[in-house]
Design a protein around this motif. Sequence first.
Motif, short mmCIF file in Angstrom:
data_model
loop_
_atom_site.label_atom_id
_atom_site.label_comp_id
_atom_site.label_asym_id
_atom_site.label_seq_id
_atom_site.Cartn_x
_atom_site.Cartn_y
_atom_site.Cartn_z
N TYR A 320 -56.05 -8.31 12.45
CA TYR A 320 -55.81 -7.47 11.28
C TYR A 320 -56.01 -8.18 9.94
CZ TYR A 320 -53.54 -4.81 14.99
OH TYR A 320 -53.27 -4.14 16.16
N ASN A 321 -56.17 -9.50 9.94
CA ASN A 321 -56.19 -10.18 8.64
C ASN A 321 -57.06 -11.44 8.62
OD1 ASN A 321 -54.49 -11.77 10.25
ND2 ASN A 321 -53.20 -12.37 8.53
N LEU A 322 -58.23 -11.37 9.19
CA LEU A 322 -59.09 -12.55 9.24
C LEU A 322 -59.84 -12.80 7.93
CD1 LEU A 322 -60.59 -12.28 12.83
CD2 LEU A 322 -58.71 -13.72 12.04
N LYS A 323 -59.77 -11.87 7.01
CA LYS A 323 -60.55 -12.01 5.76
C LYS A 323 -59.88 -12.92 4.75
CE LYS A 323 -62.93 -7.55 6.04
NZ LYS A 323 -63.17 -6.24 5.37
N ASN A 324 -58.57 -13.18 4.88
CA ASN A 324 -57.89 -14.01 3.88
C ASN A 324 -57.67 -15.44 4.40
OD1 ASN A 324 -55.03 -14.43 4.94
ND2 ASN A 324 -55.11 -12.19 4.96
N ASN A 325 -57.40 -16.35 3.47
CA ASN A 325 -57.23 -17.76 3.81
C ASN A 325 -55.78 -18.19 3.97
OD1 ASN A 325 -59.97 -18.45 3.84
ND2 ASN A 325 -60.03 -18.65 1.61
N GLN A 326 -54.85 -17.24 3.82
CA GLN A 326 -53.44 -17.59 4.01
C GLN A 326 -53.19 -17.92 5.49
OE1 GLN A 326 -50.90 -17.69 1.35
NE2 GLN A 326 -52.88 -17.87 0.34
N PRO A 327 -52.26 -18.83 5.77
CA PRO A 327 -52.12 -19.36 7.14
C PRO A 327 -51.34 -18.45 8.09
CG PRO A 327 -50.57 -20.45 5.70
CD PRO A 327 -51.39 -19.55 4.82
N PHE A 331 -52.29 -10.14 15.11
CA PHE A 331 -53.23 -9.59 16.09
C PHE A 331 -52.48 -8.95 17.25
CE2 PHE A 331 -52.05 -13.50 18.11
CZ PHE A 331 -52.34 -13.38 19.47
N ASN A 332 -53.25 -8.30 18.12
CA ASN A 332 -52.77 -7.78 19.40
C ASN A 332 -53.86 -7.92 20.44
OD1 ASN A 332 -50.06 -6.82 19.26
ND2 ASN A 332 -50.73 -5.08 18.03
N LEU A 333 -53.45 -8.09 21.69
CA LEU A 333 -54.36 -7.91 22.81
C LEU A 333 -54.38 -6.43 23.11
CD1 LEU A 333 -56.14 -9.03 25.13
CD2 LEU A 333 -54.03 -9.36 26.46
N LYS A 334 -55.54 -5.83 23.11
CA LYS A 334 -55.64 -4.37 23.25
C LYS A 334 -54.97 -3.88 24.54
CE LYS A 334 -59.85 -3.73 20.51
NZ LYS A 334 -61.28 -3.36 20.51
N ARG A 354 -44.32 -15.17 16.92
CA ARG A 354 -43.38 -14.09 16.58
C ARG A 354 -44.00 -12.77 16.98
NH1 ARG A 354 -38.02 -13.94 14.56
NH2 ARG A 354 -38.53 -16.16 14.54
N VAL A 355 -43.22 -11.88 17.59
CA VAL A 355 -43.72 -10.56 17.94
C VAL A 355 -42.76 -9.50 17.41
CG1 VAL A 355 -44.88 -11.38 20.02
CG2 VAL A 355 -42.55 -10.48 20.19
N GLY A 356 -43.27 -8.30 17.16
CA GLY A 356 -42.43 -7.21 16.70
C GLY A 356 -42.92 -6.62 15.40
N LYS A 357 -41.96 -6.18 14.58
CA LYS A 357 -42.28 -5.56 13.29
C LYS A 357 -42.10 -6.54 12.12
CE LYS A 357 -40.93 -0.91 14.83
NZ LYS A 357 -42.26 -0.30 14.72
N HIS A 358 -41.61 -7.74 12.40
CA HIS A 358 -41.51 -8.82 11.42
C HIS A 358 -40.68 -8.44 10.19
CE1 HIS A 358 -44.63 -10.21 14.05
NE2 HIS A 358 -45.43 -9.23 13.67
N CYS A 359 -39.67 -7.62 10.39
CA CYS A 359 -38.77 -7.19 9.31
C CYS A 359 -39.51 -6.47 8.18
CB CYS A 359 -37.97 -8.36 8.75
SG CYS A 359 -36.76 -9.03 9.90
N PHE A 367 -50.86 -0.40 9.77
CA PHE A 367 -51.79 -0.91 10.77
C PHE A 367 -51.95 0.07 11.93
CE2 PHE A 367 -49.35 -4.95 9.51
CZ PHE A 367 -50.06 -5.04 8.33
N LYS A 368 -51.08 1.09 11.93
CA LYS A 368 -51.10 2.12 12.98
C LYS A 368 -50.82 1.54 14.37
CE LYS A 368 -54.16 5.24 10.43
NZ LYS A 368 -53.27 5.16 9.32
N VAL A 369 -49.90 0.55 14.39
CA VAL A 369 -49.42 -0.02 15.66
C VAL A 369 -47.91 -0.17 15.57
CG1 VAL A 369 -51.54 -1.22 16.30
CG2 VAL A 369 -49.87 -2.37 14.85
N GLY A 370 -47.25 -0.16 16.71
CA GLY A 370 -45.80 -0.26 16.71
C GLY A 370 -45.31 -1.68 16.60
N SER A 371 -46.12 -2.64 17.02
CA SER A 371 -45.68 -4.02 17.09
C SER A 371 -46.90 -4.93 17.10
CB SER A 371 -44.84 -4.22 18.36
OG SER A 371 -44.48 -5.55 18.55
N THR A 372 -46.76 -6.12 16.52
CA THR A 372 -47.88 -7.07 16.47
C THR A 372 -47.41 -8.48 16.81
OG1 THR A 372 -47.51 -7.33 14.10
CG2 THR A 372 -49.24 -5.79 14.76
#
Length: 404
Positions: A320-327, A331-334, A354-359, A367-372
């Motif tokens: 979901y965020n490969l375009k930025n340089n922040q560390p 992602f998800n495995l489909k 870390r998995v989940g909604k990350h607070c 992102f249209k996903v329940g958890s990442t």
Amino acid sequence: MNFKDNFSYFKNNSQEIYFDSSATSIKFDKVIEAQSEYDLKIAANTHNNLFDNAYKANQILLETRQKVANFIGVDDYREIIFTSGTTHSLNQLAFGLRKEFNEKDEILLTKLEHSSNLLPWRVLAEEENLKVDYLELDENFLIDISKISNKVNDKTKVISFAMNSNTIGSLNNVKQIVKEIRRIKKNIIIILDLAQSIAHNKINLKELDVDCAAFSTHKLYGPFGLGILWARKEILEKLKPIFYGGGNNTSISVDNYKLAPIPEKFEAGTLNLSAIYAFKKCLELIQKLNIERMISYEEELKNYFKLRLKEIDLSKFDFYNLKNNQPIVLFNLKNVNSQDFGSFLNKKYKISVRVGKHCARLANDLFKVGSTIRVSFSIYNTKEDIDKFIEALKDCDSWIEEII
């Protein structure tokens, strides 16, 4: 210099690949040593200078304030307030500003905000009959500067947002955002959540032209239980404390009281003095290591990861965020629950993620996903860690065998 040499944690957890620094960073050895040193050698409380170690305690408080002010580009060290963390700081701002709002005034946030920069404002709005709205985001989940004028109006009183989110990680152009807000309406209070930014970006609040900012020291290789709140003096003067007690008053009579001046006005009770001393040592070490070098190294890790990523079958994953340089890598495995694949990474490869909604409970709707799954790199990570992570991603089809 090998940054990892400053963290004995990895000698005690030699097999672990720690990719959860966005939740909390591993602490410098010097931070851990300093906390014990304070308790073993100083131990005194502040609020008096009667004996030697009490004097030392007050000097540490002053010197740490000055170092924090210098680190974040603030001229007046008295504007630095010690809190228990970013959550405390943002609650202090939200509920301390209560009397500044009129009914139907508006607060602007974004849907990427952490719960600590979302819930206090929502509760305040509910209690005071205010409106909460959200700035529009562009295709990279950044605040869309061209659309700020769609949201800012005469009723807008506060705008609070993260410099970069704890999920997608994209770095907002704070200078341009603030410039556009000020162009539309000058007297809006602009608050910056630096919890995810403080370790990965060089901060100069004077240049950014915001009114308030907050971060936690445990995100910056420092101790738990300590936060920094900064606000302009004119904001602090009208801000009401949310805690009252010893240390934040100068007099109490039967029918009157007088609050202490800034910064003590907001520091009722005993501060986390061993943590404050440890954070002083933390900032001294960061100065030695050079924050620009630290940031550059993390960007190098992210770029190396993106380079190695070309070796895997990307059709199996959503990134979901490969375009930025922040560390941060989100992602998800489909078609696989994030908790399951996170467990696979840990059990088979000793990779801590870390998995989940990350607070950030509104973010996953974007992102249209329940958890990442969130992977976050830091200065103690290495290219070898990323090599192992790539190996694990290549092995993704075996996840079910490992966790059953």
